[in-house]
Design a protein around this motif. Structure first.
Motif, PDB file in Angstrom:
ATOM      1  N   PHE A 177     -96.895  40.207  43.037  1.00 53.48           N
ATOM      2  CA  PHE A 177     -95.646  39.456  42.895  1.00 53.48           C
ATOM      3  C   PHE A 177     -94.981  39.762  41.561  1.00 53.48           C
ATOM      4  O   PHE A 177     -93.768  39.910  41.452  1.00 53.48           O
ATOM      5  CB  PHE A 177     -95.910  37.954  43.034  1.00 53.48           C
ATOM      6  N   ARG A 178     -95.796  39.870  40.541  1.00 53.43           N
ATOM      7  CA  ARG A 178     -95.251  40.184  39.221  1.00 53.43           C
ATOM      8  C   ARG A 178     -94.604  41.556  39.218  1.00 53.43           C
ATOM      9  O   ARG A 178     -93.506  41.749  38.687  1.00 53.43           O
ATOM     10  CB  ARG A 178     -96.397  40.159  38.219  1.00 53.43           C
ATOM     11  N   ALA A 179     -95.280  42.531  39.832  1.00 56.09           N
ATOM     12  CA  ALA A 179     -94.734  43.894  39.857  1.00 56.09           C
ATOM     13  C   ALA A 179     -93.410  43.930  40.609  1.00 56.09           C
ATOM     14  O   ALA A 179     -92.501  44.688  40.261  1.00 56.09           O
ATOM     15  CB  ALA A 179     -95.739  44.845  40.515  1.00 56.09           C
ATOM     16  N   MET A 180     -93.294  43.070  41.638  1.00 56.49           N
ATOM     17  CA  MET A 180     -92.072  43.086  42.445  1.00 56.49           C
ATOM     18  C   MET A 180     -90.868  42.531  41.692  1.00 56.49           C
ATOM     19  O   MET A 180     -89.739  42.693  42.123  1.00 56.49           O
ATOM     20  CB  MET A 180     -92.302  42.290  43.736  1.00 56.49           C
ATOM     21  N   GLN A 181     -91.134  41.844  40.568  1.00 60.96           N
ATOM     22  CA  GLN A 181     -90.021  41.305  39.793  1.00 60.96           C
ATOM     23  C   GLN A 181     -89.508  42.299  38.754  1.00 60.96           C
ATOM     24  O   GLN A 181     -88.592  41.977  37.990  1.00 60.96           O
ATOM     25  CB  GLN A 181     -90.452  40.006  39.101  1.00 60.96           C
ATOM     26  N   THR A 182     -90.080  43.490  38.709  1.00 68.30           N
ATOM     27  CA  THR A 182     -89.615  44.499  37.758  1.00 68.30           C
ATOM     28  C   THR A 182     -88.134  44.785  38.000  1.00 68.30           C
ATOM     29  O   THR A 182     -87.740  45.045  39.132  1.00 68.30           O
ATOM     30  CB  THR A 182     -90.398  45.808  37.945  1.00 68.30           C
ATOM     31  N   PRO A 183     -87.293  44.748  36.964  1.00 64.36           N
ATOM     32  CA  PRO A 183     -85.885  45.115  37.173  1.00 64.36           C
ATOM     33  C   PRO A 183     -85.757  46.622  37.364  1.00 64.36           C
ATOM     34  O   PRO A 183     -86.602  47.388  36.876  1.00 64.36           O
ATOM     35  CB  PRO A 183     -85.212  44.667  35.869  1.00 64.36           C
ATOM     36  N   PRO A 184     -84.733  47.055  38.091  1.00 62.94           N
ATOM     37  CA  PRO A 184     -84.576  48.498  38.309  1.00 62.94           C
ATOM     38  C   PRO A 184     -84.283  49.234  37.003  1.00 62.94           C
ATOM     39  O   PRO A 184     -83.651  48.681  36.100  1.00 62.94           O
ATOM     40  CB  PRO A 184     -83.400  48.587  39.276  1.00 62.94           C
ATOM     41  N   THR A 185     -84.737  50.448  36.913  1.00 56.28           N
ATOM     42  CA  THR A 185     -84.381  51.315  35.790  1.00 56.28           C
ATOM     43  C   THR A 185     -82.855  51.465  35.767  1.00 56.28           C
ATOM     44  O   THR A 185     -82.265  51.697  36.820  1.00 56.28           O
ATOM     45  CB  THR A 185     -85.019  52.708  35.981  1.00 56.28           C
ATOM     46  N   PRO A 186     -82.212  51.317  34.598  1.00 53.83           N
ATOM     47  CA  PRO A 186     -80.753  51.485  34.557  1.00 53.83           C
ATOM     48  C   PRO A 186     -80.359  52.839  35.136  1.00 53.83           C
ATOM     49  O   PRO A 186     -80.978  53.866  34.812  1.00 53.83           O
ATOM     50  CB  PRO A 186     -80.437  51.412  33.057  1.00 53.83           C
ATOM     51  N   GLY A 187     -79.389  52.823  36.026  1.00 51.68           N
ATOM     52  CA  GLY A 187     -78.944  54.074  36.633  1.00 51.68           C
ATOM     53  C   GLY A 187     -79.629  54.381  37.953  1.00 51.68           C
ATOM     54  O   GLY A 187     -79.285  55.347  38.633  1.00 51.68           O
ATOM     55  N   LEU A 188     -80.620  53.558  38.339  1.00 50.66           N
ATOM     56  CA  LEU A 188     -81.316  53.794  39.611  1.00 50.66           C
ATOM     57  C   LEU A 188     -80.386  53.438  40.771  1.00 50.66           C
ATOM     58  O   LEU A 188     -79.769  52.377  40.774  1.00 50.66           O
ATOM     59  CB  LEU A 188     -82.580  52.925  39.683  1.00 50.66           C
ATOM     60  N   VAL A 189     -80.286  54.356  41.736  1.00 52.28           N
ATOM     61  CA  VAL A 189     -79.370  54.148  42.857  1.00 52.28           C
ATOM     62  C   VAL A 189     -80.181  53.855  44.116  1.00 52.28           C
ATOM     63  O   VAL A 189     -81.209  54.483  44.354  1.00 52.28           O
ATOM     64  CB  VAL A 189     -78.525  55.429  43.103  1.00 52.28           C
ATOM     65  N   GLU A 190     -79.698  52.919  44.919  1.00 53.37           N
ATOM     66  CA  GLU A 190     -80.340  52.668  46.205  1.00 53.37           C
ATOM     67  C   GLU A 190     -80.071  53.825  47.155  1.00 53.37           C
ATOM     68  O   GLU A 190     -79.020  54.473  47.081  1.00 53.37           O
ATOM     69  CB  GLU A 190     -79.809  51.365  46.809  1.00 53.37           C
ATOM     70  N   LEU A 191     -80.984  54.059  48.075  1.00 51.44           N
ATOM     71  CA  LEU A 191     -80.781  55.135  49.040  1.00 51.44           C
ATOM     72  C   LEU A 191     -79.664  54.755  50.005  1.00 51.44           C
ATOM     73  O   LEU A 191     -79.515  53.594  50.371  1.00 51.44           O
ATOM     74  CB  LEU A 191     -82.061  55.387  49.837  1.00 51.44           C
ATOM     75  N   THR A 192     -78.893  55.773  50.431  1.00 50.86           N
ATOM     76  CA  THR A 192     -77.915  55.546  51.490  1.00 50.86           C
ATOM     77  C   THR A 192     -78.677  55.409  52.813  1.00 50.86           C
ATOM     78  O   THR A 192     -79.848  55.806  52.905  1.00 50.86           O
ATOM     79  CB  THR A 192     -76.956  56.735  51.609  1.00 50.86           C
ATOM     80  N   TYR A 210     -86.458  50.163  44.720  1.00 49.69           N
ATOM     81  CA  TYR A 210     -85.906  50.258  46.081  1.00 49.69           C
ATOM     82  C   TYR A 210     -86.821  51.053  47.015  1.00 49.69           C
ATOM     83  O   TYR A 210     -86.385  51.451  48.088  1.00 49.69           O
ATOM     84  CB  TYR A 210     -84.518  50.894  46.037  1.00 49.69           C
ATOM     85  N   ALA A 211     -88.041  51.303  46.613  1.00 51.02           N
ATOM     86  CA  ALA A 211     -88.899  52.225  47.379  1.00 51.02           C
ATOM     87  C   ALA A 211     -89.966  51.470  48.158  1.00 51.02           C
ATOM     88  O   ALA A 211     -91.069  51.251  47.671  1.00 51.02           O
ATOM     89  CB  ALA A 211     -89.528  53.252  46.441  1.00 51.02           C
ATOM     90  N   THR A 212     -89.651  51.045  49.369  1.00 47.78           N
ATOM     91  CA  THR A 212     -90.625  50.430  50.270  1.00 47.78           C
ATOM     92  C   THR A 212     -90.566  51.151  51.604  1.00 47.78           C
ATOM     93  O   THR A 212     -89.472  51.352  52.120  1.00 47.78           O
ATOM     94  CB  THR A 212     -90.310  48.928  50.486  1.00 47.78           C
ATOM     95  N   PRO A 213     -91.679  51.558  52.227  1.00 51.55           N
ATOM     96  CA  PRO A 213     -93.033  51.434  51.696  1.00 51.55           C
ATOM     97  C   PRO A 213     -93.234  52.303  50.457  1.00 51.55           C
ATOM     98  O   PRO A 213     -92.577  53.329  50.314  1.00 51.55           O
ATOM     99  CB  PRO A 213     -93.904  51.937  52.848  1.00 51.55           C
ATOM    100  N   GLN A 214     -94.163  51.853  49.617  1.00 51.10           N
ATOM    101  CA  GLN A 214     -94.436  52.634  48.418  1.00 51.10           C
ATOM    102  C   GLN A 214     -95.082  53.958  48.808  1.00 51.10           C
ATOM    103  O   GLN A 214     -95.880  54.018  49.742  1.00 51.10           O
ATOM    104  CB  GLN A 214     -95.337  51.846  47.465  1.00 51.10           C
TER     105      GLN A 214
END
Lengths: 323, 471
Positions: free
Chosen positions: A33-48, A91-95
């Protein structure tokens, strides 16, 4: 009931059950749960949606059993990109971090190998572009047709891999997969913004390793094999339509190395070379390689396969980088 | 058969007069375990060959990425798990001096698992994978019947133990039922699909793939060995207290080491360090178990040499100690730099699952089944199974360990990546040679299982009584 594990089965098995459950919450569920709260790296883009579709193909074919997607903070991982940060995976699930590297790491493959045609050939049969590869071929991601139809993306499969008298056409699955490969780009870490000392390329472990390599020729051959040979091939002959031959090429053999250095630093795309169209894109190496590595690899190209052009120095690279 | 240097194996002196219904139930489990063993390892051999001949059988449903998942899941859930349960179906009632609580539930559980393994192989071949998360690749709808089967075992074993006619719970039953309980927890946490994302899923993946081995196969098969080894040697276990120590330290230390599969990854550093620390702690239950078994064997080497089941147990016990210790060493950061991501880890997995778990299971089967069915296998065929399996495993381990080290050294020397692929070629070839021997031994094992089939065992206890009365 006595407090005796040997005789009280209710006590024994409840202790085992609850003990493991509590330990699991502490060591796995909580940290997850803690790991899932990590904020995205600045500049990280979600996949289309199309790239996500390609990621599903990646999972379907089990690519992660041979390819990791995590760069460790170790010198040996430098060819794959910068060390992975927790925020890169938001944004990477499944890992798909992976536990094997039978093939190279893909965390940053979109920057390292952006060329669509190269990927299409590689998926059709990896041995077209990397003769020693043991990766499976994926012919079911392609249609083999008698003739090209409007809208088809024809893959320029060379002999002897080309089915006689047929054309090989990319399916949507493989195009999505290639889009996903191209989307695997590590966002740049702004170390200053994060309050950390900025590591310039010349201060990186790679640079130290480079300066400790006494043999520039060996370094050049190594950098070439790691970064260039995929497309330009080990013999410098290139791949038709993907990357031009470097043998006797006017830029590679020119007395003035400025253009050669600039192409390595900045990459190249959409140029006609030797009457052949190259629609793809050569990546820029300014942030990937140090000046010493760039000088070494350029000298490797200028002195191999019968080329015999004047050598460049680290100073030359620095000068062009500064322009 | 010729050479005087070969000690004659001794035929059984004693047969057990067991409930024939139980014998048939156990045999049914073992037949299916054998079927999945042969299928799963044939798939493994094909996967291995594909690393040497990548364009061999280039079909969608026979591709490396899909078959690898079928291989690991089939041997885990199709072969080893039901084979261990088959032996427990004897051990749990026997050591409880009670009848198995429900034969029907046990049979339902078998067919639930068979369904899952078959459907899992088909769905994975078609490309439906639970996100390539190792050992939980079956899609979640298949996790429901699998977990149901597991819970039936939990219930069945618990009721049997609760109805025991002796005061003490024998140590085997501590391990066996606890393993099933732990795995129920693990499976639920690992498979609940809607709560795990991104790096959080990585944390759970490390937990699942380690605990799948460490809280299911390891304690279960160690529990079985706490029964079979003293039984076949006809002497008490060296130290009962060591078994109890091993049990509690197993629960506490093993549970905390999942993240050692993600050393140097972006997963929290403290979690990695905790995992390394308790990977050292893990040596306590490992050597409590291994030492206890070896000390029980001590001085009985002649009995072991003359038995056809005990040599399997000796190999299993030795691999228990070695493979686990190897795992501890691999978790150290210094060693991880060299071996992580390489084929060395594939060798380690086979040392544990095959050298340790499979050999102990085989030892149990060869010891128990003839005593139940009163039909012994050909001693020569058992020998062929033993030596082919062991030799094949050793060749595979040698190839993967040396090859994996070569791979790691090549990366550290910053050679071009493709060099590490080229250098692996001879090692992959030898791994397939080892794999071929192993698969061949499984066919011999299948023949032996057939030879030990319960012919003439009455359908049920009543029939036997009738027969005896009539006689």
């Amino acid at each position: 009931m006595k407090f005796d594990f040997h005789r009280n089965h209710f006590l024994l098995y409840n202790t085992a059950f609850w003990g493991f459950l509590v330990l699991s919450l502490i060591i796995a569920v909580g940290p997850a749960f803690r790991a899932m709260q990590t904020p995205p790296t600045p500049g990280l883009v979600e996949l289309t949606p199309e790239e996500q579709r390609g990621r599903d193909v990646y999972v379907r074919e089990g690519c992660s059993y041979c390819h990791s997607q995590q760069v460790r903070p170790l010198e040996m991982d430098l060819p794959y990109g910068r060390p992975s940060a927790a925020g890169d995976f938001v944004y990477a699930t499944p890992q798909l971090l992976g536990t094997q590297r039978t093939g190279p790491d893909l965390a940053n493959i979109g920057n390292r190998q952006p060329d669509e045609t190269w990927h299409l050939l590689h998926f059709y049969n990896p041995r077209i572009v990397v003769p020693e590869s043991v990766m499976p071929a994926f012919p079911w991601l392609f249609h083999v047709k008698d003739r090209e139809e409007p809208g088809d993306i024809v893959v320029p499969v060379p002999e002897p891999y080309k089915p006689a008298g047929k054309v090989v056409v990319a399916t949507r699955d493989v195009l999505s997969l290639v889009a996903y490969m191209q989307a695997l780009r590590q966002p740049k870490l702004d170390l200053k913004a994060l309050g950390m000392a900025e590591a310039t390329p010349s201060g990186s472990p790679a640079a130290e390793a480079a300066s400790s390599a006494t043999d520039e020729a060996a370094l050049g051959a190594q950098v070439y094999a790691n970064n260039c040979a995929r497309c330009h091939q080990a013999n410098g002959q290139g791949l038709a339509g993907i990357a031009p031959s470097l043998v006797g090429d006017p830029v590679v053999t020119a007395a003035d190395p400025t253009e050669h250095i600039r192409i390595v630093l900045e990459g190249l795309s959409g140029r006609r070379i030797g009457g052949q169209e190259y629609p793809g894109r050569m990546p820029a190496f300014a942030d990937v390689l140090t000046d010493a590595e760039i000088a070494a690899v350029i000298n490797h190209e200028r002195s191999s396969w019968g080329n015999n052009a004047p050598k460049v120095t680290v100073e030359d690279v620095r000068r062009v980088r500064g322009q | 058969m010729g050479s005087a240097s070969i000690l004659p194996k001794v035929r059984l002196q004693e047969f057990l007069e067991e409930d024939p219904a139980l014998t048939r139930l156990i045999y049914e489990y073992l037949v299916w375990a054998t079927v999945w063993l042969i299928f799963g390892t044939l798939v493994g051999l094909l996967v291995s060959i594909k690393l040497s001949v990548p364009d061999f059988l280039p079909y969608e449903w026979l591709s490396f990425g899909r078959l690898r998942q079928i291989h690991t899941n089939t041997v885990f859930w199709g072969f080893l798990s039901p084979a261990m349960v088959a032996l427990a179906l004897y051990v749990v009632p026997r050591t409880s001096r009670a009848r198995l609580h429900s034969f029907t539930l046990a049979r339902i559980a078998l067919w639930l698992w068979n369904f899952v393994v078959a459907a899992g192989a088909v769905t994975l071949a078609l490309g439906y994978s639970n996100g390539n998360q190792e050992f939980r690749e079956y899609i979640w709808p298949l996790a429901i019947p699998f977990a149901s089967g597991l819970l039936l075992h939990v219930y069945n074993f618990y009721q049997t133990i609760a109805a025991r006619r002796i005061r003490e719970i024998y140590i085997s039953n501590w391990y066996i039922l606890a393993a099933a309980l732990w795995t129920a927890v693990l499976y639920t946490i690992g498979y609940l699909p809607w709560w795990q994302y991104n790096l959080g899923q990585t944390v759970i993946q490390g937990y699942f793939m380690h605990m799948g081995v460490g809280m299911w196969f390891t304690p279960f098969v160690v529990g079985l060995t706490y029964y079979f080894l003293p039984k076949f040697l006809n002497r008490p276990i060296y130290s009962y207290a060591l078994g109890v120590l091993g049990f509690w330290t197993q629960m506490i230390f093993y549970s905390l080491i999942g993240t050692h599969h993600y050393i140097y990854s972006p997963v929290a550093w403290w979690l990695q360090t905790t995992a390394i620390v308790f990977s050292v702690g893990m040596l306590v239950p490992v050597w409590a178990g291994t030492g206890n078994f070896l000390l029980t064997m001590s001085g009985k080497w002649d009995t072991i040499r003359r038995s056809y089941s005990l040599p399997f147990i000796v190999v299993g016990v030795i691999f228990y100690g070695l493979a686990s210790t190897q795992g501890t060493i691999e978790s150290f950061r210094s060693a991880n730099v060299l071996w992580h991501f390489t084929n060395f880890t594939v060798g380690h997995a086979h040392a544990a699952m095959y050298g340790f778990v499979a050999f102990l299971v085989w030892g149990g089967i060869y010891g128990l089944l003839p005593r139940l069915t009163h039909r012994e296998p050909s001693i020569w065929a058992v020998g062929v199974h033993f030596w082919f399996a062991l030799l094949g495993l050793l060749i595979m381990l040698f190839a993967l360990s040396v090859g994996g080290t070569v791979q790691g050294l090549s990366w550290i020397a910053k050679q071009p990546f493709i060099d590490s692929v080229v250098k692996m070629a001879p090692y992959w070839l030898w791994r397939s040679v080892g794999g071929l021997l192993m698969v061949a031994s499984h066919f011999v094992f299948a023949y032996n299982v057939w030879r030990m089939r319960p012919v003439g065992v009455p359908r049920d206890a009543a029939a036997r009584v009738t027969a005896e009365v009539a006689a």
